[in-house]
Design an enzyme around this catalytic site. Structure first.
Site, PDB file in Angstrom:
ATOM      1  CG  ASP A 424      -1.660  -1.290   1.433  1.00 13.12           C
ATOM      2  OD1 ASP A 424      -2.047  -1.916   0.432  1.00 13.12           O
ATOM      3  OD2 ASP A 424      -1.850  -1.686   2.597  1.00 13.12           O
ATOM      4  CD  GLU A 593      -8.662  -3.132  -0.948  1.00 12.59           C
ATOM      5  OE1 GLU A 593      -9.422  -3.261   0.026  1.00 12.59           O
ATOM      6  OE2 GLU A 593      -7.775  -3.946  -1.241  1.00 12.59           O
TER       7      GLU A 593
END
Length: 715
Positions: A424, A593
Site C-alpha cells: 500500500d 479500495e
C-alpha cells in the site's frame, strides 16, 4: 561356577559379536538430519500436514513444493488438520503423529476431535479420529474445543501418553492427558487433567521434554504476561510446578505453539514458537531448558510454518523422504551469497531457470551464487561465473531423480525498491528536503496485523534509505493498537512553515497525525477522523485514505473507502472535514479500495484497486474527472496495471504515483505478491507483499497506457 576355557571363549566371542552388532547399528542409525512437520494457515488448503527437512537444525527446506504430504479427506473428519506433533517410538521403529481436527473456515475455533496417525517409514500413515464428546460422553459431553495434541512415551508404564487442551462450558482451556491404546487408534480411558495452573487461566499448546530425570512442560498460558510458560516435575503425569509465571520465550508479542528439540550431537536445545500475530516463527537456544537466547539470524526456511514440531532423523530416513517428496522441480539447493537480494532469488525446476538479483554495484562478470545443497544433490559448475555475456548453464543432479539443466541469469534488479515486506505505498516529493518518500503498510504480519508505520527516503527513486518508525499505534495512538494500514501524506506550507499531514488506518478507522518533517516524528490528533459510514453506505470498511491538493485552487481533499469510494474537502487545519462537501463517488462495480488521485493537463485521474489483495488478479483501474469531486468518466480500456503471468508477477495493486518536479515524467508505485514465493503462498500472499516502481505514461489523448510490471524496475 567354574567355566572352562572353551566356554569362556564362546561367551567372549558372543559378547564381542553382540557388541559389534550393537555399535554398528547405533553408528548406522545416528541422527544426522531433522524432520519439521507443520501447517501454514487458516485459509482453505492451508490446514494440512506438510513436511520440511534440515541437515543442521537451522536451515529448512519444504518437501513436496510446500504442499500437503497427507490427504485430509483420508485422515480427518472436518477437512482440516493443524498443530501436528511427531514422535519416534521408544524402540525407534515406529512414528506417531497427532494433530488437531479442525477446519477454521467453516468451524471457527470450535472443534471436538483430534487425529492419531502411525507409520513405520514416515511415508505411509494409518489414521484414526478421536472425537472426545462421542468417545467420553459422560465426563466430556459438553467439550467444544480440543486443541494441539502431543505424544510422549511414559517409561514407567511403557505406554504412549497423549496430552492436549480442552474447553468445557464457560471454563478456561485446560491441558488433559490420556494413554493411547496399543494400536494407537484411541484412548484406554477418559482423559484426566494433567496441568494445574495456579491462576486457573487458559493453558494450551503443551510440549513436554525430559532432561536429567525431570519433565519440562512448556505451554502457552494467559496467566501473567501472555507467552510460553514453564512448569517442571519429577514425574510425567503429575506434580508440575511453576518456578515463576514469567515468559521463557524471548518475545514481547503474543506467541503459541512451542516446540522443543535437541540438536544432534550437542548439549543444546532449540525452543521454537509461532509469533502468530506477526506471521513469523522465532527460534531460541538453551543448554538448561530454562534460559534461552534468540538465534533467528541463523535460521532459514523457504516456507512460512504455523505451529509445528521437529524430530531428529537418520540419514537413511532423510533419503527416504527425499526419494518420496524431493523433486527436481523444487531441488533442495540454496544460493547464499551476501551479494544477492535473497528474497527474490528464483530457482525453478518447473521452468528450468535460475534468476539471481544482485545488490547495487555487484560485478556480474565474476559472480558466485555460492550454492549449498542437501546430501545427494549437486550443482555444477561451482565458483564465480561470467553472467555479463548472457545465460550461464548449471546442472543440478539429484540422487534417484536424475539431472536437470538450468539457464541462469544475474542482474541488478531495482524491484522491489524496499527490502522486506511492505504494501500500500504512498509516495511524496518533499519540497523542504528535495527528496522522495515512500510511506507503506508494514507487511508480513499474519492477517494484516501490523502496528507501526515507517518511511523510506530517496534522491533518485532507486536507492531507498529506511528512516525508521514514524508512528507506532502501540504507544503513539490511543484509539487503535493494530491493523496499521494504507497511509497517505501531504506536504503543506502554512504560515511559511512546512507541515506534514499523515492520514492512516488503525482498527478500520482513519486518523491523522502531524509532523514538522517528512521523517516525523508524527503526533496523532488523539481521535479518529473517520469512524463512520457516509449516508446510504451499509458495507465496506473505513480504510485506504488518499489526500490530494488541487494545484488549481490549493484546496485539499481526502478520499477513502472499501467497497465504496467517498471524497470530502478538508478544512484549512487539514485535521477536520467540510462535511457539506462529502460525496460518495464509487465509480463502478470494479471498485474495491485504494483510491489515488493525480492531476495532469487539466484532468483529474482517479485510480483504484479491483478484486481482493489476496487474489493474483488484484489490479488497478482508473477514471477521469474535470474537478476533485466531479462526475467520473470511465475510459473503455481503463487498466492501469495488472498481473503478468509470463513473468509470474501477481496482485499488482494499491498504488500511488509521482511526478518528477518540473517534468511531465511520472512513475507508478504499487505492491505485488512477494516474488517468486507469493505464487505458492495461497491467500497468505495477500499479507506478504513488496513495493515496486515502474514508469507511468500517457498517450496523446491523455489516456493512461497500461503499465507493464517489471522485475528490473527503474534503471
Amino acid at each position: 561356577m567354574n567355566l572352562g576355557k572353551k566356554t569362556i571363549l564362546v561367551v567372549l566371542m558372543a559378547f564381542v559379536a553382540s557388541t559389534f552388532f550393537f555399535t554398528s547399528c547405533n553408528k548406522s542409525e545416528k541422527y544426522e538430519a531433522y524432520l519439521f512437520t507443520y501447517f501454514t494457515g487458516n485459509a482453505p488448503g492451508e490446514e494440512a500436514i506438510r513436511f520440511a527437512v534440515s541437515e543442521d537444525g537451522y536451515n529448512y527446506r519444504a518437501l513436496n513444493n510446500n504442499q500437503p504430504v497427507l490427504n485430509n479427506d483420508e485422515i480427518c473428519e472436518t477437512g482440516g488438520v493443524r498443530d501436528p506433533h511427531i514422535l519416534r517410538s521408544a524402540d525407534g521403529k515406529t512414528f506417531y503423529m497427532v494433530a488437531t481436527d479442525l477446519y477454521v473456515p467453516e468451524m471457527g475455533w470450535k472443534n471436538y476431535a483430534m487425529v492419531l496417525l502411525k507409520s513405520t517409514d514416515l511415508i505411509h500413515w494409518e489414521s484414526s479420529v478421536v472425537n472426545i464428546p462421542k468417545a467420553f460422553p459422560e465426563p466430556f459431553g459438553d467439550v467444544w474445543r480440543v486443541w494441539a495434541p502431543q505424544t510422549i512415551y511414559d517409561e514407567e508404564v511403557g505406554k504412549y501418553m497423549v496430552y492436549f487442551s480442552m474447553v468445557q462450558g464457560e471454563g478456561p482451556d485446560i491441558i488433559y492427558c490420556a494413554y493411547a491404546n496399543e494400536d494407537f487408534t484411541g484412548f484406554e480411558e477418559a482423559p484426566k487433567q494433567l496441568l494445574y495452573n495456579p491462576t486457573n487461566n487458559a493453558c494450551i499448546d503443551g510440549d513436554i521434554i525430559k532432561k536429567d530425570n525431570k519433565y519440562y512442560f512448556f505451554h502457552k498460558s494467559e496467566s501473567g504476561a501472555p507467552g510460553i510458560k514453564l512448569a517442571i516435575s519429577d514425574k510425567l503425569t503429575e506434580g508440575y510446578e511453576y518456578p515463576n509465571l514469567e515468559r521463557v520465550d524471548c518475545e514481547k508479542e503474543n506467541v503459541e505453539g512451542s516446540g522443543v528439540f535437541k540438536l544432534n550431537n550437542s548439549d543444546e536445545w532449540i525452543l521454537m514458537y509461532d509469533v502468530y500475530g506477526l506471521g513469523r516463527y522465532q527460534f531460541t537456544k538453551s543448554t538448561d531448558l530454562e534460559h534461552f537466547t534468540v538465534i533467528d539470524e541463523a535460521i532459514s526456511m523457504n516456507f512460512k510454518p504455523r505451529h509445528g514440531t521437529v524430530m531428529p532423523i537418520t540419514k537413511k530416513e532423510l533419503q527416504r523422504l527425499l526419494d518420496k517428496w524431493g523433486s527436481l522441480d523444487d531441488p533442495l539447493i540454496e544460493a547464499n551469497s551476501e551479494l544477492l537480494k535473497k528474497q527474490n532469488v528464483v530457482i525453478s525446476g518447473a521452468r528450468g531457470i535460475m534468476r539471481f538479483p544482485v545488490k547495487k554495484g555487484v560485478d556480474i562478470s565474476s559472480f558466485d551464487p555460492q550454492f549449498t545443497s542437501f546430501a545427494g544433490t549437486t550443482v555444477t559448475p561451482l565458483g564465480p561465473q561470467d553472467f555479463s555475456k548472457g545465460l550461464v548453464e548449471y546442472t543440478v543432479s539429484m540422487e534417484g531423480k536424475g539431472d536437470q539443466i538450468y539457464k541462469a541469469t544475474a542482474s541488478e534488479d531495482h524491484n522491489p525498491v524496499l527490502d522486506g515486506m511492505y504494501a500500500d505505498p504512498d509516495i511524496l516529493y518533499a519540497e523542504k528536503t528535495g527528496k522522495y518518500y515512500i510511506y507503506p503498510t508494514s507487511d508480513g504480519f499474519h492477517n494484516w496485523g501490523g502496528y507501526y508505520f515507517k518511511t523510506f527516503s530517496s534522491e533518485n527513486l532507486i536507492d531507498w534509505k529506511d528512516e525508521g518508525i514514524i508512528l507506532n499505534l502501540r504507544g503513539d495512538v490511543l484509539w487503535a493498537n493494530d491493523n496499521a494500514w494504507a497511509p497517505c501524506i501531504i506536504e503543506k506550507k502554512i504560515n511559511g512553515e512546512y507541515k506534514y499531514f499523515f492520514y492512516f488506518c488503525g482498527k478500520q478507522k482513519i486518523g491523522v497525525a502531524v509532523a514538522d518533517n517528512p521523517e516525523g516524528p508524527f503526533v496523532d490528533s488523539g481521535k479518529p477522523l473517520i469512524n463512520w459510514k457516509p449516508d446510504g453506505i451499509k458495507g465496506g470498511q473505513e480504510i485506504d485514505p488518499d489526500v490530494f491538493t488541487d494545484p488549481k485552487t490549493g484546496k485539499s481533499y481526502l478520499y477513502w473507502g472499501n467497497g465504496y469510494m467517498a471524497g470530502v474537502e478538508l478544512n484549512d487545519d487539514m485535521t477536520s472535514l467540510k462535511m457539506n462537501t462529502l460525496k460518495v463517488m464509487t465509480p463502478d462495480q470494479t471498485f474495491r479500495e485504494g483510491v489515488y488521485v493525480i492531476y495532469r493537463n487539466d484532468t483529474y485521474y482517479f485510480m483504484w484497486s479491483e478484486d481482493d489483495t489476496r487474489s493474483p488478479n488484484y489490479k488497478v483501474r482508473y477514471a477521469t474527472s474535470k474537478s476533485p469531486l466531479g462526475e467520473l468518466t470511465i475510459p473503455e480500456n481503463n487498466i492501469v496495471i495488472q498481473r503478468d503471468d509470463a513473468q509470474e508477477i501477481m496482485a499488482t495493486g494499491h498504488n500511488s504515483a509521482i511526478q518528477v518536479p518540473g517534468k511531465d515524467e511520472w512513475y507508478l508505485v504499487y505492491h505485488r505478491f512477494t516474488y517468486p514465493k507469493g505464487k505458492y503462498m495461497g491467500r497468505s500472499a495477500g499479507f506478504n507483499r513488496e513495493v515496486c516502481i515502474d514508469k507511468l505514461e500517457f498517450d496523446a489523448d491523455g489516456n493512461i497506457i497500461e503499465v507493464k510490471p517489471t522485475l528490473e524496475g527503474l534503471q
